[in-house]
Write an enzyme that holds these catalytic residues in place. Structure first.
Site, PDB file in Angstrom:
ATOM      1  N   HIS A 148       0.835  -1.199   0.000  1.00 38.39           N
ATOM      2  CA  HIS A 148       0.000   0.000   0.000  1.00 38.39           C
ATOM      3  C   HIS A 148       0.881   1.264   0.000  1.00 38.39           C
ATOM      4  CE1 HIS A 148      -3.648   2.353   1.218  1.00 38.39           C
ATOM      5  NE2 HIS A 148      -2.720   3.148   1.724  1.00 38.39           N
ATOM      6  N   GLU A 149       1.809   1.314   0.940  1.00 40.16           N
ATOM      7  CA  GLU A 149       2.665   2.507   1.025  1.00 40.16           C
ATOM      8  C   GLU A 149       3.537   2.639  -0.223  1.00 40.16           C
ATOM      9  OE1 GLU A 149       2.013   4.746   3.173  1.00 40.16           O
ATOM     10  OE2 GLU A 149       0.673   3.451   4.334  1.00 40.16           O
ATOM     11  N   HIS A 192       1.755   4.539  -2.810  1.00 40.33           N
ATOM     12  CA  HIS A 192       1.890   5.992  -2.585  1.00 40.33           C
ATOM     13  C   HIS A 192       3.281   6.455  -3.046  1.00 40.33           C
ATOM     14  CE1 HIS A 192      -1.807   6.802  -0.428  1.00 40.33           C
ATOM     15  NE2 HIS A 192      -1.558   5.896   0.501  1.00 40.33           N
ATOM     16  N   GLU A 208      -4.694   7.867  -2.817  1.00 35.72           N
ATOM     17  CA  GLU A 208      -5.165   6.592  -2.281  1.00 35.72           C
ATOM     18  C   GLU A 208      -5.488   5.612  -3.415  1.00 35.72           C
ATOM     19  OE1 GLU A 208      -4.729   6.132   0.765  1.00 35.72           O
ATOM     20  OE2 GLU A 208      -5.909   4.370   1.307  1.00 35.72           O
TER      21      GLU A 208
END
Ligand code: ZN
Length: 502
Positions: free
Chosen positions: A259-260, A263, A289
């Site tokens: 997830h990170e 980003h 997001e």
């Protein structure tokens, strides 16, 4: 170039240097700083933030922004975005900023104690104060229809309360029965394979290898550990990820990293020409997001991805995964479960958690919900959306830190990002027709190149709405996300989820 334009750019880049330096201090505080550093660090951070704010909102900067003329298209975008940011910041009186800082400073501790003791009345006066200050902030910023618009606009420029309510309303109608069906089809015992001892070193190595494979550039970034995973950017060429490894659960560490990294890939993919300017950022939190969710969910919880990585996972954790076949493994990763806790929610129920928070915040800010009635309203809405009633306020309205930090208007961007990720995913699959095969081969280059061209490189030069329209042909909607989950979950759990044609 006019002297005034050069002056302005120098000032803006100094502001940027100050805020990026403050980001280094904050990152250090969350990763390596010894506890003894806390007090001095708070002061140092506040000093940098204050200098940046004073310089940005000064009469000199405002005067230059009013008069200078752009030379290039890039200048024109820079001036437009700087004027927008400045206009917003200058409307909020510094007295109100100070009151908010004081109130949230006190509320954070109060919230932690109230949550631990399951004592909503202890938090209520703090929340009442924050809601009151947020309403005053909205009035200072200005709005057309709802004061909540002014709060949302800080995180999702140009988005309105009415539009969110419309999109969430359509989504909820379809999603509630989907969750009902899938929660019944899920096999909670199967998910047990993801729990149990997973040596942290092996978890770290496995995650790092995947981040390298998908294209996170470790020459221009790092991953470290922190209590709460986050991504922060010091420059386009220095992007920091953090993760938290759980020794007894595989999913949070691995999917948190992925997830990170989503980003981080966005931040690393911004056009180098924008370096050091305020355009070198994600265009909105929803769009940001969408990039993290795309890698975490559409890629990371998919069959092609695990056709490549399950053999590697078996090697990394032979005790746990050697006997595991891909179908039960995928069902375990994509378990649909109605939990009262947002951060434990799966891909489907997550959006329902966000809708509850959106409705609560909107009603608080529009004055239709009293702060003392929050627990009851929260539980009623959870029952309506998820069919469960939290057993305590600690598991209900006290579970999230967000309200105590004063960031009302932020929650909707999580669900907006989910919807955008599915819209972008559909467009990506049209343009890269052999995407599944590529992922199966561990070739993520075509996907990342496409994302860089369509989304990342623009930074803040293009709005989220413009990016969506250019890449997918239409603005924000829930149709693509619903079609994506129907196909994916219908196949995984062998149930017919056909809905109305979209
Ligand atoms: Zn995120």
């Amino acid at each position: 170039m006019s002297e005034a334009l050069t002056d302005l750019k120098t000032r803006l880049s100094t502001v940027r240097d100050l805020t990026s330096s403050a980001a280094v201090l904050d990152w250090d505080q969350e990763t390596y700083m010894p506890e003894g550093g806390t007090e001095a660090r708070a002061r140092q951070s506040a000093t940098l933030q204050r200098l940046a704010h004073e310089m940005f909102t000064s009469d000199e900067t405002a005067g230059l922004l009013e008069t200078v003329e752009p030379v290039t298209d890039l200048d024109a975008d820079l001036l437009r975005v700087a004027r927008r940011d400045l206009d917003r910041e200058r409307r909020i009186p510094s007295g109100l900023v100070a009151e908010l800082a004081l109130a949230t400073g006190r509320a954070r501790d109060a919230w932690r104690h109230a949550r631990d003791a399951d004592d909503y009345p202890a938090f209520e006066p703090h929340l009442a104060r924050i809601v009151d200050l947020c309403i005053r902030k909205a009035e200072a910023v200005g709005f057309r229809d709802s004061p909540y618009d002014a709060l949302v606009d800080e995180y999702e420029p140009d988005m309105t309360t009415a539009r969110i309510a419309e999109v969430f309303g359509e989504l909820k109608t379809e999603l509630v029965p989907l969750v009902e069906t899938l929660a019944g089809a899920s096999d909670p015992a199967g998910a047990a394979m993801l729990h149990g001892p997973f040596p942290p070193g092996a978890q770290w190595d496995f995650g790092m290898q995947v981040l390298k494979d998908i294209g996170f550039d470790f020459e221009r970034g790092r991953q470290d550990r922190s209590a709460h995973p986050f991504t922060t950017t010091f420059s386009i060429s220095d992007v920091r990820l953090t993760t938290r490894i759980h020794p007894d659960h595989f999913s949070p560490g691995f999917f948190g990293s992925l997830h990170e990294a989503g980003h981080g890939l966005y931040e690393q993919g911004v056009d180098p020409d924008l370096e050091g300017t305020l355009l070198a950022d994600g265009t909105s939190l929803g769009m940001h997001e969408s990039q993290s969710r795309l890698w975490e969910n559409q890629v990371g919880r998919s069959r092609p991805f695990w056709e490549r990585y399950l053999p590697r996972l078996r090697t990394a954790f032979p005790d746990r995964f050697a006997p595991v076949e891909i179908d039960p493994f995928l069902r375990a990763l994509n378990q649909v479960r109605r939990s009262p806790i947002r951060i434990e929610a799966d891909e489907l129920t997550y959006n329902l958690h966000i809708m509850v928070r959106f409705e609560m915040e909107r009603d608080l800010i529009e004055g239709r919900l009293a702060v003392r009635d929050v627990p009851r309203a929260w539980n009623d809405r959870m029952e309506e959306a998820l069919g469960i009633r939290p057993e305590s306020d600690a598991e209900g309205c006290l579970q999230d830190i967000h309200w105590s930090t004063g960031i009302l208007g932020y929650f909707p961007t999580y669900a907006l990002g989910n919807l955008m990720s599915a819209q972008i995913w559909r467009a990506l699959r049209c343009d890269v027709p052999d995407l599944d095969d590529r992922i199966r081969q561990g070739e993520f280059g075509p996907m990342l190149d496409w994302l860089r061209t369509q989304v990342h490189r623009h930074g803040r030069r293009r709005s989220a709405d413009r990016i969506l329209r250019d890449t997918t042909g239409h603005g924000l909607g829930s149709g693509d996300w619903l079609a994506y989950v129907r196909t994916k979950y219908g196949g995984l759990f062998g149930v017919n989820l056909d809905g109305p044609a979209t």
